[in-house]
Motif scaffolding. Structure first.
Motif, PDB file in Angstrom:
ATOM      1  N   ASP A  89      89.242  -0.070  19.610  1.00  8.97           N
ATOM      2  CA  ASP A  89      88.888   1.045  20.481  1.00  8.97           C
ATOM      3  C   ASP A  89      87.441   1.425  20.173  1.00  8.97           C
ATOM      4  OD1 ASP A  89      88.655   3.349  21.935  1.00  8.97           O
ATOM      5  OD2 ASP A  89      90.198   4.461  20.836  1.00  8.97           O
ATOM      6  N   ALA A  90      86.529   0.980  21.029  1.00  8.85           N
ATOM      7  CA  ALA A  90      85.104   1.209  20.793  1.00  8.85           C
ATOM      8  C   ALA A  90      84.579   2.450  21.502  1.00  8.85           C
ATOM      9  CB  ALA A  90      84.300  -0.016  21.228  1.00  8.85           C
ATOM     10  N   ASP A  91      85.476   3.298  21.976  1.00  6.99           N
ATOM     11  CA  ASP A  91      85.077   4.532  22.661  1.00  6.99           C
ATOM     12  C   ASP A  91      84.104   4.214  23.796  1.00  6.99           C
ATOM     13  OD1 ASP A  91      86.731   6.053  21.061  1.00  6.99           O
ATOM     14  OD2 ASP A  91      85.177   6.503  19.603  1.00  6.99           O
ATOM     15  N   THR A  92      82.924   4.829  23.788  1.00  4.89           N
ATOM     16  CA  THR A  92      81.942   4.572  24.839  1.00  4.89           C
ATOM     17  C   THR A  92      80.856   3.594  24.379  1.00  4.89           C
ATOM     18  OG1 THR A  92      80.698   6.543  24.172  1.00  4.89           O
ATOM     19  CG2 THR A  92      82.299   6.818  25.934  1.00  4.89           C
ATOM     20  N   GLY A  93      81.123   2.892  23.281  1.00  4.98           N
ATOM     21  CA  GLY A  93      80.172   1.903  22.802  1.00  4.98           C
ATOM     22  C   GLY A  93      79.159   2.438  21.805  1.00  4.98           C
ATOM     23  N   CYS A 116      87.490  -2.547  23.377  1.00  4.43           N
ATOM     24  CA  CYS A 116      87.749  -1.767  24.583  1.00  4.43           C
ATOM     25  C   CYS A 116      86.697  -0.672  24.675  1.00  4.43           C
ATOM     26  CB  CYS A 116      89.150  -1.162  24.522  1.00  4.43           C
ATOM     27  SG  CYS A 116      89.562  -0.110  25.933  1.00  4.43           S
ATOM     28  N   ILE A 117      86.084  -0.554  25.844  1.00  5.09           N
ATOM     29  CA  ILE A 117      85.052   0.463  26.049  1.00  5.09           C
ATOM     30  C   ILE A 117      85.421   1.292  27.273  1.00  5.09           C
ATOM     31  CG2 ILE A 117      83.625  -1.167  27.355  1.00  5.09           C
ATOM     32  CD1 ILE A 117      81.156   0.347  26.343  1.00  5.09           C
ATOM     33  N   GLU A 118      85.216   2.610  27.176  1.00  7.97           N
ATOM     34  CA  GLU A 118      85.593   3.501  28.266  1.00  7.97           C
ATOM     35  C   GLU A 118      84.381   4.053  28.990  1.00  7.97           C
ATOM     36  OE1 GLU A 118      86.740   7.731  26.604  1.00  7.97           O
ATOM     37  OE2 GLU A 118      87.534   6.197  25.247  1.00  7.97           O
ATOM     38  N   ASP A 119      84.577   4.432  30.242  1.00  8.02           N
ATOM     39  CA  ASP A 119      83.457   4.776  31.127  1.00  8.02           C
ATOM     40  C   ASP A 119      83.163   6.272  31.173  1.00  8.02           C
ATOM     41  OD1 ASP A 119      85.748   5.429  32.520  1.00  8.02           O
ATOM     42  OD2 ASP A 119      85.214   4.346  34.359  1.00  8.02           O
ATOM     43  N   LYS A 120      83.113   6.906  29.997  1.00  4.14           N
ATOM     44  CA  LYS A 120      82.676   8.302  29.916  1.00  4.14           C
ATOM     45  C   LYS A 120      81.332   8.370  29.214  1.00  4.14           C
ATOM     46  CE  LYS A 120      86.343  10.216  28.005  1.00  4.14           C
ATOM     47  NZ  LYS A 120      87.506  11.030  27.628  1.00  4.14           N
ATOM     48  N   GLY A 131      88.067  19.988  27.756  1.00  2.55           N
ATOM     49  CA  GLY A 131      86.647  20.050  27.433  1.00  2.55           C
ATOM     50  C   GLY A 131      85.860  19.180  28.395  1.00  2.55           C
ATOM     51  N   ARG A 132      84.680  18.806  27.992  1.00  2.00           N
ATOM     52  CA  ARG A 132      83.755  18.081  28.861  1.00  2.00           C
ATOM     53  C   ARG A 132      84.176  16.612  28.980  1.00  2.00           C
ATOM     54  NH1 ARG A 132      78.727  15.397  28.293  1.00  2.00           N
ATOM     55  NH2 ARG A 132      77.335  15.710  30.070  1.00  2.00           N
ATOM     56  N   GLN A 133      84.707  16.256  30.144  1.00  2.48           N
ATOM     57  CA  GLN A 133      85.134  14.893  30.428  1.00  2.48           C
ATOM     58  C   GLN A 133      84.324  14.398  31.628  1.00  2.48           C
ATOM     59  OE1 GLN A 133      87.298  13.412  28.470  1.00  2.48           O
ATOM     60  NE2 GLN A 133      88.515  15.020  27.521  1.00  2.48           N
ATOM     61  N   VAL A 134      83.285  13.612  31.367  1.00  2.18           N
ATOM     62  CA  VAL A 134      82.353  13.205  32.425  1.00  2.18           C
ATOM     63  C   VAL A 134      82.253  11.690  32.463  1.00  2.18           C
ATOM     64  CG1 VAL A 134      80.002  13.398  33.297  1.00  2.18           C
ATOM     65  CG2 VAL A 134      81.037  15.333  32.076  1.00  2.18           C
ATOM     66  N   ALA A 138      78.595   4.222  37.179  1.00  2.00           N
ATOM     67  CA  ALA A 138      79.327   2.949  37.167  1.00  2.00           C
ATOM     68  C   ALA A 138      78.409   1.767  36.893  1.00  2.00           C
ATOM     69  CB  ALA A 138      80.071   2.756  38.483  1.00  2.00           C
ATOM     70  N   GLU A 139      77.215   1.782  37.449  1.00  2.00           N
ATOM     71  CA  GLU A 139      76.312   0.653  37.247  1.00  2.00           C
ATOM     72  C   GLU A 139      75.809   0.603  35.808  1.00  2.00           C
ATOM     73  OE1 GLU A 139      74.529  -2.832  37.762  1.00  2.00           O
ATOM     74  OE2 GLU A 139      75.934  -1.843  39.140  1.00  2.00           O
ATOM     75  N   GLU A 140      75.594   1.751  35.195  1.00  2.00           N
ATOM     76  CA  GLU A 140      75.206   1.770  33.789  1.00  2.00           C
ATOM     77  C   GLU A 140      76.326   1.200  32.923  1.00  2.00           C
ATOM     78  OE1 GLU A 140      73.769   4.902  30.270  1.00  2.00           O
ATOM     79  OE2 GLU A 140      73.911   5.579  32.366  1.00  2.00           O
ATOM     80  N   PHE A 141      77.559   1.531  33.283  1.00  2.00           N
ATOM     81  CA  PHE A 141      78.693   0.994  32.526  1.00  2.00           C
ATOM     82  C   PHE A 141      78.803  -0.517  32.715  1.00  2.00           C
ATOM     83  CE2 PHE A 141      83.265   0.258  31.719  1.00  2.00           C
ATOM     84  CZ  PHE A 141      83.357   0.805  30.447  1.00  2.00           C
ATOM     85  N   CYS A 142      78.565  -0.988  33.916  1.00  2.00           N
ATOM     86  CA  CYS A 142      78.569  -2.435  34.151  1.00  2.00           C
ATOM     87  C   CYS A 142      77.510  -3.123  33.292  1.00  2.00           C
ATOM     88  CB  CYS A 142      78.316  -2.734  35.627  1.00  2.00           C
ATOM     89  SG  CYS A 142      79.708  -2.349  36.713  1.00  2.00           S
ATOM     90  N   GLY A 143      76.377  -2.457  33.097  1.00  2.00           N
ATOM     91  CA  GLY A 143      75.336  -3.014  32.235  1.00  2.00           C
ATOM     92  C   GLY A 143      75.821  -3.163  30.808  1.00  2.00           C
TER      93      GLY A 143
END
Length: 302
Positions: A89-93, A116-120, A131-134, A138-143
């Motif tokens: 679980d790599a969180d958001t990288g 595994c990386i999540e798109d927050k 709390g803050r869930q943003v 999408a394109e930055e996550f694809c990068g």
């Protein structure tokens, strides 16, 4: 015997085979080497190195308070005691594309099966905390996904893209659109996350997804759902994502409170394992036999 601690070049391939087969695979959370050893011994297909659980075990909150270096230290210990494929679980990288690709390269060297990386946005907050869930662009996550795939040392390393679109209330269309973009960016599997009390959302997602890539479910809040439903809907893996750490907290709290209140350890033997069970878990007999071979004169430690 302990895990051999060597590189496992086929760990990612094994993970991908599990995800692709017709029969549902199962992952159990581990938060330290002891937990990983128990998970592997119990016969689970995959060890889920949970960000929440590792953070908790280290006395931190699941908000990127644990560094990637601390994570690597825990994972190294896990790798030394089990040969069961590990999905991290790599969180958001741990930052931008560069942080994530550096992490992926280190994980590849270690013989970890995938990340595994999540798109927050970074820092992330646990999905079940108000709390803050943003969502990140999408394109930055694809990068991030493309950077990871370009940096992995084996083609078999598995990148799982986790979309939080349903968690933040962005809706099914957004979840499906993001997942498709992540697939095209190179993700090997999609983790669709939901915090609803039933599995209706993730089962609907699976119906629309129609098997484009392997799917992963994390039934934390909808844990009463029969696993046959996930299997029939095309999911490849179910992750029990936090149950070992929660069991640990419950068991340790019960024993600690009882000993504290009674000022005695009498009466807790039925709640703890015998010392011999711990010795067997980590094969103390092996080092005793090795000592006879390598230190015939009893000079070990001299």
């Amino acid at each position: 015997m302990l895990g051999n601690g060597n590189a496992v070049p086929d760990a990612g391939a094994a993970l991908k085979r599990l995800l692709a087969r017709d029969r549902l695979a199962f992952a159990m959370e581990a938060h330290n080497p002891l937990a990983a050893r128990i998970v592997g011994n119990a016969g689970f297909d995959v060890v889920w190195a949970s960000g929440f659980s590792i953070s908790t075990a280290l006395g931190k909150r699941d908000r990127n308070e644990v560094s990637s270096t601390q994570l690597i230290d825990v994972l190294q210990g896990m790798r030394e005691v089990t040969d069961t494929p590990i999905l991290v679980d790599a969180d958001t990288g741990f930052g931008d594309f560069n942080n994530f690709r550096l992490l992926v390269r280190r994980l590849s060297v270690m013989g970890v099966g995938g990340a595994c990386i999540e798109d927050k946005t970074f820092p992330k907050l646990n999905s079940f905390v108000n709390g803050r869930q943003v969502l990140i662009d999408a394109e930055e996550f694809c990068g991030k996904i493309r950077a990871a795939k370009d940096s992995q040392l084996s083609n078999d390393f598995c990148i799982v893209a986790r979309t939080e679109a349903l968690v933040v209330g962005a809706g099914m269309h957004e979840a499906l659109e993001r997942a498709e973009r992540y697939r095209l960016a190179g993700a090997d599997a999609i983790l669709i996350h939901s915090k609803e009390k039933t599995a209706d959302q993730v089962l609907e997602f699976a119906l629309h997804w129609a098997g484009r890539t392997p799917l992963i479910a994390v039934p934390t809040t909808y844990s009463e759902t029969p696993c046959e439903l996930f299997e029939a809907s095309g999911f490849g893996l179910v992750i029990w994502a936090n149950h070992m750490i929660r069991a640990s907290v419950a068991a340790m709290s019960e024993v600690c409170n009882q000993v504290s209140s009674q000022r005695s350890v009498q009466g807790i033997s039925n709640k703890i394992v015998a010392m011999e069970e711990v010795f067997d878990l980590f094969d103390y007999a092996e080092v005793t036999a090795a000592e006879r071979r390598y230190c015939p004169n009893g000079a070990a430690g001299a």
